[in-house]
Write an enzyme that holds these catalytic residues in place. Structure first.
Site, PDB file in Angstrom:
ATOM      1  N   VAL A 188       0.836  -1.200   0.000  1.00 20.22           N
ATOM      2  CA  VAL A 188       0.000   0.000   0.000  1.00 20.22           C
ATOM      3  C   VAL A 188       0.873   1.252   0.000  1.00 20.22           C
ATOM      4  O   VAL A 188       0.578   2.255  -0.648  1.00 20.22           O
ATOM      5  CB  VAL A 188      -0.942  -0.007   1.229  1.00 20.22           C
ATOM      6  CG1 VAL A 188      -1.720   1.288   1.315  1.00 20.22           C
ATOM      7  CG2 VAL A 188      -1.893  -1.172   1.135  1.00 20.22           C
ATOM      8  N   ALA A 189       2.008   1.175   0.710  1.00 15.99           N
ATOM      9  CA  ALA A 189       2.885   2.334   0.791  1.00 15.99           C
ATOM     10  C   ALA A 189       3.390   2.746  -0.580  1.00 15.99           C
ATOM     11  O   ALA A 189       3.545   3.916  -0.880  1.00 15.99           O
ATOM     12  CB  ALA A 189       4.060   2.031   1.708  1.00 15.99           C
ATOM     13  N   GLU A 202      -2.233   4.942  -5.419  1.00 18.76           N
ATOM     14  CA  GLU A 202      -3.631   4.609  -5.707  1.00 18.76           C
ATOM     15  C   GLU A 202      -4.373   5.693  -6.499  1.00 18.76           C
ATOM     16  O   GLU A 202      -5.072   5.423  -7.452  1.00 18.76           O
ATOM     17  CB  GLU A 202      -4.402   4.357  -4.399  1.00 18.76           C
ATOM     18  CG  GLU A 202      -3.974   3.142  -3.622  1.00 18.76           C
ATOM     19  CD  GLU A 202      -2.823   3.455  -2.666  1.00 18.76           C
ATOM     20  OE1 GLU A 202      -2.363   4.618  -2.641  1.00 18.76           O
ATOM     21  OE2 GLU A 202      -2.365   2.539  -1.963  1.00 18.76           O
ATOM     22  N   ASP A 246      -2.127  30.317 -40.903  1.00 17.74           N
ATOM     23  CA  ASP A 246      -2.663  31.201 -41.952  1.00 17.74           C
ATOM     24  C   ASP A 246      -2.334  32.629 -41.556  1.00 17.74           C
ATOM     25  O   ASP A 246      -1.979  32.888 -40.413  1.00 17.74           O
ATOM     26  CB  ASP A 246      -4.198  31.173 -41.949  1.00 17.74           C
ATOM     27  CG  ASP A 246      -4.759  29.862 -42.351  1.00 17.74           C
ATOM     28  OD1 ASP A 246      -4.087  29.136 -43.071  1.00 17.74           O
ATOM     29  OD2 ASP A 246      -5.905  29.583 -41.934  1.00 17.74           O
ATOM     30  N   ASP A 302      -9.336  26.659 -42.100  1.00 17.76           N
ATOM     31  CA  ASP A 302     -10.752  27.004 -41.968  1.00 17.76           C
ATOM     32  C   ASP A 302     -11.626  26.391 -43.051  1.00 17.76           C
ATOM     33  O   ASP A 302     -12.795  26.158 -42.863  1.00 17.76           O
ATOM     34  CB  ASP A 302     -10.942  28.526 -41.914  1.00 17.76           C
ATOM     35  CG  ASP A 302     -10.124  29.254 -42.965  1.00 17.76           C
ATOM     36  OD1 ASP A 302      -9.700  28.600 -43.940  1.00 17.76           O
ATOM     37  OD2 ASP A 302      -9.917  30.477 -42.818  1.00 17.76           O
ATOM     38  N   ASP A 323      -8.877  22.292 -46.156  1.00 17.85           N
ATOM     39  CA  ASP A 323      -7.864  22.258 -45.098  1.00 17.85           C
ATOM     40  C   ASP A 323      -7.979  21.001 -44.244  1.00 17.85           C
ATOM     41  O   ASP A 323      -7.067  20.674 -43.483  1.00 17.85           O
ATOM     42  CB  ASP A 323      -8.009  23.481 -44.171  1.00 17.85           C
ATOM     43  CG  ASP A 323      -7.494  24.752 -44.819  1.00 17.85           C
ATOM     44  OD1 ASP A 323      -6.534  24.646 -45.601  1.00 17.85           O
ATOM     45  OD2 ASP A 323      -8.038  25.826 -44.541  1.00 17.85           O
ATOM     46  N   ASN A 368       6.251   8.068  -0.163  1.00 14.79           N
ATOM     47  CA  ASN A 368       6.399   6.615  -0.137  1.00 14.79           C
ATOM     48  C   ASN A 368       7.618   6.190   0.675  1.00 14.79           C
ATOM     49  O   ASN A 368       7.603   5.160   1.329  1.00 14.79           O
ATOM     50  CB  ASN A 368       6.566   6.059  -1.563  1.00 14.79           C
ATOM     51  CG  ASN A 368       5.242   6.014  -2.293  1.00 14.79           C
ATOM     52  OD1 ASN A 368       4.197   6.222  -1.689  1.00 14.79           O
ATOM     53  ND2 ASN A 368       5.278   5.763  -3.575  1.00 14.79           N
ATOM     54  N   GLU A 387       7.191   6.046   4.302  1.00 16.86           N
ATOM     55  CA  GLU A 387       6.244   4.977   4.608  1.00 16.86           C
ATOM     56  C   GLU A 387       6.949   3.622   4.591  1.00 16.86           C
ATOM     57  O   GLU A 387       6.595   2.706   5.326  1.00 16.86           O
ATOM     58  CB  GLU A 387       5.095   4.975   3.587  1.00 16.86           C
ATOM     59  CG  GLU A 387       4.161   6.165   3.740  1.00 16.86           C
ATOM     60  CD  GLU A 387       3.185   6.334   2.577  1.00 16.86           C
ATOM     61  OE1 GLU A 387       2.330   7.208   2.663  1.00 16.86           O
ATOM     62  OE2 GLU A 387       3.312   5.585   1.581  1.00 16.86           O
ATOM     63  N   ASP A 439      -2.847  13.121   1.837  1.00 22.04           N
ATOM     64  CA  ASP A 439      -2.176  13.505   0.574  1.00 22.04           C
ATOM     65  C   ASP A 439      -3.124  13.927  -0.545  1.00 22.04           C
ATOM     66  O   ASP A 439      -2.690  14.530  -1.528  1.00 22.04           O
ATOM     67  CB  ASP A 439      -1.336  12.322   0.055  1.00 22.04           C
ATOM     68  CG  ASP A 439       0.101  12.392   0.565  1.00 22.04           C
ATOM     69  OD1 ASP A 439       0.409  13.362   1.273  1.00 22.04           O
ATOM     70  OD2 ASP A 439       0.887  11.490   0.237  1.00 22.04           O
TER      71      ASP A 439
HETATM   72  P1  ATP Z   1      -4.724  33.009 -45.596  1.00 20.01           P
HETATM   73  O1  ATP Z   1      -4.465  31.746 -46.325  1.00 20.01           O
HETATM   74  O2  ATP Z   1      -3.542  33.500 -44.853  1.00 20.01           O
HETATM   75  O3  ATP Z   1      -5.958  33.024 -44.774  1.00 20.01           O
HETATM   76  P2  ATP Z   1      -5.938  34.412 -47.780  1.00 20.01           P
HETATM   77  O4  ATP Z   1      -7.275  34.609 -47.201  1.00 20.01           O
HETATM   78  O5  ATP Z   1      -5.370  35.550 -48.539  1.00 20.01           O
HETATM   79  O6  ATP Z   1      -4.839  34.126 -46.718  1.00 20.01           O
HETATM   80  P3  ATP Z   1      -7.033  32.628 -49.703  1.00 20.01           P
HETATM   81  O7  ATP Z   1      -8.366  32.691 -49.098  1.00 20.01           O
HETATM   82  O8  ATP Z   1      -6.515  31.350 -50.269  1.00 20.01           O
HETATM   83  O9  ATP Z   1      -5.945  33.123 -48.686  1.00 20.01           O
HETATM   84  O10 ATP Z   1      -6.978  33.752 -50.839  1.00 20.01           O
HETATM   85  C1  ATP Z   1      -5.938  33.807 -51.778  1.00 20.01           C
HETATM   86  C2  ATP Z   1      -6.027  35.093 -52.559  1.00 20.01           C
HETATM   87  O11 ATP Z   1      -7.255  35.115 -53.277  1.00 20.01           O
HETATM   88  C3  ATP Z   1      -6.068  36.339 -51.708  1.00 20.01           C
HETATM   89  O12 ATP Z   1      -4.791  36.814 -51.443  1.00 20.01           O
HETATM   90  C4  ATP Z   1      -6.855  37.318 -52.529  1.00 20.01           C
HETATM   91  O13 ATP Z   1      -6.013  37.977 -53.445  1.00 20.01           O
HETATM   92  C5  ATP Z   1      -7.799  36.419 -53.278  1.00 20.01           C
HETATM   93  N1  ATP Z   1      -9.117  36.404 -52.647  1.00 20.01           N
HETATM   94  C6  ATP Z   1      -9.401  36.159 -51.366  1.00 20.01           C
HETATM   95  N2  ATP Z   1     -10.719  36.228 -51.133  1.00 20.01           N
HETATM   96  C7  ATP Z   1     -11.293  36.522 -52.307  1.00 20.01           C
HETATM   97  C8  ATP Z   1     -12.641  36.719 -52.749  1.00 20.01           C
HETATM   98  N3  ATP Z   1     -13.665  36.617 -51.919  1.00 20.01           N
HETATM   99  N4  ATP Z   1     -12.836  37.005 -54.033  1.00 20.01           N
HETATM  100  C9  ATP Z   1     -11.813  37.076 -54.878  1.00 20.01           C
HETATM  101  N5  ATP Z   1     -10.550  36.919 -54.546  1.00 20.01           N
HETATM  102  C10 ATP Z   1     -10.259  36.636 -53.280  1.00 20.01           C
END
Ligand code: ATP
Length: 931
Positions: free
Chosen positions: A286-287, A291, A333, A643, A647, A709, A712, A743
Site C-alpha cells: 500500500v505504501a 492509488e 494562416d 478554416d 484544409d 512513499n 512509509e 495527501d
Molecule cells: P490566408 O491563407 O492566410 O488566410 P488568404 O485569405 O489571402 O490568406 P485565400 O483565401 O486562399 O488566402 O486567398 C488567396 C487570394 O485570393 C487572396 O490573397 C486574394 O487575393 C484572393 N481572394 C481572397 N478572397 C477573395 C474573394 N472573396 N474574391 C476574390 N478573390 C479573393
C-alpha cells in the site's frame, strides 16, 4: 399542418410534391409551426450514447487490482482477529473508490461542458428569411440552406442544387464526393444513400450550394440508425493516461514483489505471526502503490482543457492537451488568424491614376481622392471598377441599429471592404444588382484564387471577376485605358505587377478586378468557359492590421523555441511585410516560396528550406498538407491552422489541427483537435502554455505522492532488518491515512497550478519523454524521501526519548500508550513535512518566492485539510482506536513544525544549484525567465 411520415418515395417526387408533402414551400416554415413540429418530432439529436453504465464505472473503482488486495487484506485481518483493522481497510477502500469515481465523473462533466460550447448551427429559411438556428431545432419540413463546408444535420430532399458535391464517407466509407441534384429520380434498384437528390445527416458539403427540405431528424435519420450500432465504443485513453495505467501497473508489480519479499523476511527473521506478517507486507504494498494517480491525471487533463476554453481554445480530444505542450512548429494562416480580418480599402489604382481612400472600418464614411487631378474618364473608370467589385461580391453591409450600434457585415470581409469603398464613391450594391441581375456565380476557390459572376445586361451577359492580381492578369488579355479596352502587352502587365508590389510591400492585401461581355444565348456552365480573355480594370488594396496581441505571442513562441511558419494564400510581399511587422521573420533575407515553386521542389529541398526562415505564399491547402507532412517527417510536432473544407486533410494530418471557430467551416472544425473561439493566433500560444502547464502539474503531483512513499517504507525496512527490535513507526493504517487521506487534496491542488513563470522560456518537451523520469525518481526517493524519513523516524524516537528511553533504540516497547503516541508523532511528522513538500513541488525550477506563497489557494486548502485530518486522527478516540494512535504532549508540535520548512529549503537549494548550472551552461533562457 404536420407532414406525413417520411416517405421512401421522396426521391421520385417533384419539387412541388415535396413541398406539399412536407407542408412547406420556397419560403420555408413558419416559426410557430416549427415549434409545433418540435413537440411532435422532438429535438434533432442523437440520443446520447450510453457509454458505459454509471454503475459499471462506479463498481470498477472497487474491483481493480489494488482494491481487490485491500478487500482480501481486510478478510485476513478479520481472520487474524483484528476486526477494527478489517473495518478500517475496507472503509479506506470505499473512500478511495468514491473519490476516484468523483474525480472521473468531474472530468467527464468538464469534457461534456466543453462540447456544449461548440454548438452545431444550421442555416434555414423560415418565413422567407435566412436565419441561423441550432441544429437540434431542425424539424421535418424545414428548408435547409447548404453551402461549401457545411455539416448536414438532418436527412433531406434537395429542391435546389448548384454544383453541389457531398462527402458521404461517414455513411458509405467512400471518400470521393458525390454530385447531387434536385431532379426527381425514378431508379429503383439502388440503395437510399445512392439517390442523387437526397442528402443525409452526418455528411458534409464539399462544394457548391443547395436547398433541401428536411425529411427526417434525430435518430430516424440514416446516420441515427448507424449511430445506434456504433454507440458504446469506448473513448481511447490518451498516451499520458495509458502511461499512467502502465506506471501504476508496474509499480504495483514491484510493490507486490517487495511485499512478498518482506513477508518472507518477517517470517524467517522475526517472531511475527503469519497473519501479522501478511498485514505488514500489505502495508509495504500500500505504501508504494500510487492509488489515486490515474484519476488525478484524468482530472488534471480535464481541468487543463477547461482553462484552455477560458482562453478561447476548445479542446476536442483530451490527449490534445498533452500534445500541445510538445508543439515545436506552428503553421499558421495569415488572414484572420494573425490579422484582424477587418479589411479597409486604402489605395486604388486604375491605369493612369492612384486614389487614396479615407475612413476606417465598415462604416461607409470617408472620401476617395485621386493623387493627381483626375479627368472624367478616370472617374468613370473608377466607377466601373466599383460596379464590377460590388456585383462580384456576396457580402452585405448592415447599417447600425439598436442591437448593433456599429456598421456590421455579413460574409467575407474582403468583399465587404469593396462594398464600403464603393459606397464612399456613390456606387451601391442594391442599385447595381437591380440594374444587372446576377444569373450565375463561379464561387471563389483557393486554387483559382478568383471568383466570377454573370449578369444580365440588356441582350448581353457581363462577367465580372475579382481575385489575386497575378491570377486575374493571367486570364486577362486586355486592359481598360481611358474608357477603351486595349491590348494587355507585356509592358503593361509588368507595370500592373509593379503597382501591385508597391502596395504589397506596405502589407496591403491587393485584389485585381476585371470584366468582359459575353455574346450569345448559351450561359456558360464552367468557370473555365468564362474566365479567360478578361479586360483588366484595376487594383484595390486593403489594409488588414495585425491583431495587437499577436506580436507578443510571437515573441513568446521564439522564447519557447517554437517556430512559426506562415502558410498563406495571399501574395508573398504582403505576407512578408505582415510577418516582419509581427516579428515572425527577423532575418533580412527570408525565403518566400510560392505554391508554384513548391510544386517544383522535392522533399529534400523542402526539408532544407524548412530549416531556415521561410514563408509559403500563394499556396493551396494541398501545399499546406505537404508542408505538414514533411515537417512531421523531420520529427517536428506540428500545429496547423485551417478554416476551409480543403484544409481538413492537413488538419487531420497535423499533430494538432486548429480550426477557426468564427470563420471556419463545419468540416474544418470537425477535422480539428482544437477550435479557436476567437480565431486568434495568440490563443494557440496560450493553449500551448496551458498544455505545458498541465504536463508539468502532473509531474508535480506524481513527485509529491512518490516522496511520501519513502518514509512509509523506511519504518518497515528498519523493523525487518532489526528483526523486529525497532518498533514499526507506521503500519498499514497510518499509511492508508496518508495515501488516501492527507495527501489527496494537496495532490489535487498541484494539478491546478497556474503555468509556472518561465514555462515558455524553454524548448518543447520531447513527445516520447515520460512523466516518471529518472530525475523525478531521484528527487522523490533519494533526495526528499530520505529527508522526510529522517524527520519521521526522529519524531517517532523523540517521543520515546523524551519519555525515559533516551539513547535507546532496540528495546523500545512496541505496544501500549507510549508506542501509539510515538506512531502519532511519526504520522504527524509526515503531515508537517508534506506541507514543505507540497510547496516545494509547486515549481520545477523557480523559487517559491518568485511565484509567491499564496498564488494557489487550493494548496492552502490542501494544507488545512491535512491538518484537520491529522488532528481528528490524533485526538478523536474513535479514530485513535482504528488508526492506532495516541495523543502526545502539545509542545511536541514545536518539534514537528520545525521540520515543516526543511523539504522546502532543501528544494530551494537544489533548484538554486540547477539554475546556476543552467546559467553557466547558457541553457536557452533569453529572457532570464527560467529562474
Ligand atoms: P490566408 O491563407 O492566410 O488566410 P488568404 O485569405 O489571402 O490568406 P485565400 O483565401 O486562399 O488566402 O486567398 C488567396 C487570394 O485570393 C487572396 O490573397 C486574394 O487575393 C484572393 N481572394 C481572397 N478572397 C477573395 C474573394 N472573396 N474574391 C476574390 N478573390 C479573393
Amino acid at each position: 399542418m404536420v407532414p406525413k411520415e417520411h416517405s421512401e418515395q421522396d426521391y421520385s417526387a417533384s419539387v412541388q410534391e415535396i413541398y406539399s408533402r412536407y407542408s412547406s414551400g420556397p419560403s420555408g416554415l413558419d416559426p410557430t409551426e416549427c415549434l409545433h413540429r418540435l413537440t411532435i418530432y422532438g429535438k434533432n439529436t442523437l440520443i446520447q450514447s450510453k457509454k458505459k453504465s454509471v454503475y459499471i464505472r462506479f463498481f470498477a473503482n472497487f474491483t481493480h487490482l489494488m482494491a481487490i488486495l485491500l478487500w482480501i487484506g481486510g478478510i485476513v485481518a478479520l481472520i487474524a482477529h483484528m476486526p477494527q483493522l478489517a473495518a478500517a481497510v475496507w472503509m479506506v477502500n470505499i473512500i478511495n473508490g468514491l473519490f476516484s469515481f468523483w474525480q472521473e465523473f468531474r472530468a467527464e462533466k468538464a469534457a461534456d461542458a466543453l462540447m456544449q460550447l461548440l454548438p452545431v448551427k444550421v442555416r434555414v429559411i423560415r418565413n422567407g428569411v435566412t436565419i441561423e438556428i441550432a441544429a437540434e431545432d431542425l424539424v421535418p419540413g424545414d428548408l435547409m440552406v447548404l453551402a461549401e463546408g457545411d455539416h448536414i444535420s438532418a436527412d433531406g430532399r434537395l429542391v435546389e442544387a448548384s454544383e453541389l458535391r457531398i462527402d458521404q464517407s461517414t455513411l458509405t466509407g467512400e471518400s470521393h464526393p458525390v454530385k447531387k441534384t434536385a431532379d426527381p429520380s425514378y431508379e429503383t434498384d439502388i440503395s437510399k444513400i445512392e439517390y442523387q437528390n437526397l442528402v443525409f445527416a452526418g455528411t458534409n458539403v464539399v462544394s457548391g450550394t443547395g436547398l433541401a427540405i428536411v425529411t427526417t431528424t434525430g435518430m430516424t435519420t440514416e446516420f441515427g440508425k448507424v449511430a445506434h450500432l456504433t454507440q458504446g465504443i469506448e473513448e481511447e485513453k490518451s498516451p499520458l493516461q495509458q502511461e499512467m495505467v502502465h506506471v501504476t501497473r508496474m509499480v504495483t508489480i514491484v510493490a507486490v514483489s517487495i511485499g512478498i519479499l518482506f513477508f518472507i523476511m518477517l517470517m524467517t527473521l522475526t517472531t511475527v505471526t503469519l497473519a501479522e506478517s501478511f498485514i505488514f507486507a500489505l502495508g509495504m504494498i500500500v505504501a508504494f502503490v500510487p492509488e489515486g494517480l490515474l484519476p488525478t491525471v484524468t482530472l488534471a487533463l480535464a481541468r487543463g482543457s477547461q482553462r484552455m476554453a477560458k482562453r478561447n481554445a476548445l479542446i476536442k480530444r483530451l490527449s490534445a492537451v498533452e500534445t500541445l505542450g510538445c508543439t515545436s512548429v506552428i503553421c499558421t494562416d495569415k488572414t484572420g488568424t494573425l490579422t484582424q480580418n477587418e479589411m479597409t480599402i486604402t489605395r486604388i489604382w486604375i491605369p493612369g491614376s492612384f486614389f487614396s481612400v479615407t475612413g476606417v472600418g465598415y462604416g461607409p464614411e470617408g472620401e476617395i481622392t485621386p493623387d493627381e487631378p483626375a479627368n472624367q474618364k478616370n472617374m468613370d473608370a473608377l466607377r466601373e471598377l466599383f460596379i464590377a467589385g460590388v456585383l462580384c461580391s456576396n457580402a452585405r453591409l448592415l447599417a447600425p441599429d439598436s442591437a448593433n450600434p456599429q456598421w456590421n457585415i455579413l460574409g467575407d470581409p474582403t468583399e465587404a471592404a469593396i462594398l464600403v469603398a464603393a459606397e464612399k464613391s456613390g456606387v451601391y450594391y442594391e442599385e447595381e444588382s437591380h440594374r444587372f441581375p446576377r444569373v450565375r456565380e463561379f464561387p471563389f476557390d483557393s486554387r483559382r484564387k478568383c471568383m466570377s459572376t454573370l449578369h444580365l445586361a440588356e441582350n448581353d451577359l457581363i462577367c465580372y471577376l475579382k481575385g489575386a492580381p497575378k491570377a486575374v492578369l493571367d486570364i486577362s488579355s486586355m486592359v481598360m485605358e481611358n474608357g477603351e479596352p486595349v491590348l494587355l502587352t507585356g509592358e503593361k502587365r509588368a507595370r500592373i505587377m509593379e503597382v501591385n508590389d508597391s502596395f504589397a510591400e506596405q502589407g496591403l492585401r491587393v485584389l485585381g478586378i476585371a470584366r468582359k461581355n459575353i455574346h450569345g444565348d448559351v450561359t456558360p456552365e464552367n468557370a473555365e468557359d468564362v474566365e479567360h480573355d478578361m479586360t483588366f480594370l484595376g487594383l484595390v488594396a486593403m489594409m488588414d492590421p495585425p491583431r495587437p496581441e499577436v506580436a507578443l505571442a510571437v515573441k513568446k513562441c521564439h522564447r519557447a523555441c517554437i517556430r512559426i511558419i506562415m502558410i498563406t494564400g495571399d501574395y508573398g510581399l504582403t505576407a512578408k511585410s505582415i510577418a516582419r511587422r509581427i516579428g515572425i521573420i527577423t532575418s533580412d533575407t527570408p525565403r518566400i516560396i510560392t505554391g508554384v515553386e513548391l510544386d517544383q521542389m522535392d522533399n529534400n529541398d523542402l526539408k532544407q528550406a524548412l530549416s531556415g526562415e521561410v514563408i509559403f505564399a500563394r499556396v493551396t491547402p494541398e501545399h499546406k498538407l505537404r508542408v505538414v507532412e514533411v515537417l512531421r517527417e523531420t520529427g517536428e510536432i506540428v500545429a496547423v491552422t485551417g478554416d476551409g473544407v480543403n484544409d481538413a486533410p492537413a488538419l487531420k494530418k497535423a499533430d494538432i489541427g486548429v480550426a477557426m471557430g468564427i470563420s471556419g467551416t463545419d468540416v474544418a472544425k470537425e477535422a480539428a483537435d482544437m477550435v479557436l473561439t476567437d480565431d486568434n493566433f495568440a490563443s494557440i500560444v496560450n493553449a500551448i502554455e496551458e498544455g505545458r502547464a498541465v504536463y508539468a502539474n502532473i509531474k508535480k503531483f506524481t513527485g509529491y505522492i512518490f516522496t511520501s512513499n519513502t518514509p512509509e517504507a523506511v519504518p518497515f525496512i528498519l523493523f525487518a532488518f532489526s528483526k523486529g527490535r525497532i518498533p514499526l513507526a507506521l503500519d498499514v493504517m497510518p499509511i492508508l491515512t496518508i495515501d488516501l487521506g492527507t495527501d489527496l487534496v494537496p495532490a489535487l491542488a498541484l494539478g491546478s497550478e497556474p503555468p509556472e513563470p518561465g514555462i515558455m522560456d524553454k524548448p518543447p518537451r520531447n513527445l516520447r519523454e515520460h512523466v516518471i523520469t529518472r530525475s523525478l525518481l531521484f528527487r522523490s526517493y533519494l533526495w526528499l524521501g530520505p529527508i522526510q524519513s529522517l524527520a519521521v523516524m526522529s519524531a517517532f524516537l523523540y517521543q520515546y526519548w523524551t519519555n525515559g528511553y533516551w539513547g535507546r533504540i532496540f528495546d523500545l516497547p512496541a505496544q501500549g500508550p507510549l508506542y501509539h503516541s510515538a506512531v502519532g508523532m511519526a504520522l504527524a511528522a509526515v503531515v508537517t513535512t508534506q506541507i514543505g513538500n507540497v510547496l516545494a513541488h509547486r515549481t520545477e525550477r523557480s523559487s517559491i518566492l518568485k511565484i509567491g506563497f499564496f498564488t494557489n489557494r487550493m494548496v492552502w486548502a490542501g494544507i488545512v485539510s491535512e491538518l484537520i485530518i491529522i488532528i481528528i486522527v490524533l485526538y478523536i478516540p474513535f479514530f485513535q482506536e482504528i488508526i492506532g494512535t495516541a495523543p502526545f504532549p502539545v509542545e511536541n508540535w514545536l518539534f514537528l513544525f520545525a521540520w515543516a520548512p526543511v523539504l522546502l529549503l532543501a528544494e530551494e537549494f537544489r533548484k538554486g544549484v540547477i539554475r546556476m548550472i543552467e546559467k553557466k551552461k547558457g541553457v536557452n533562457n533569453p529572457s532570464g525567465g527560467i529562474a
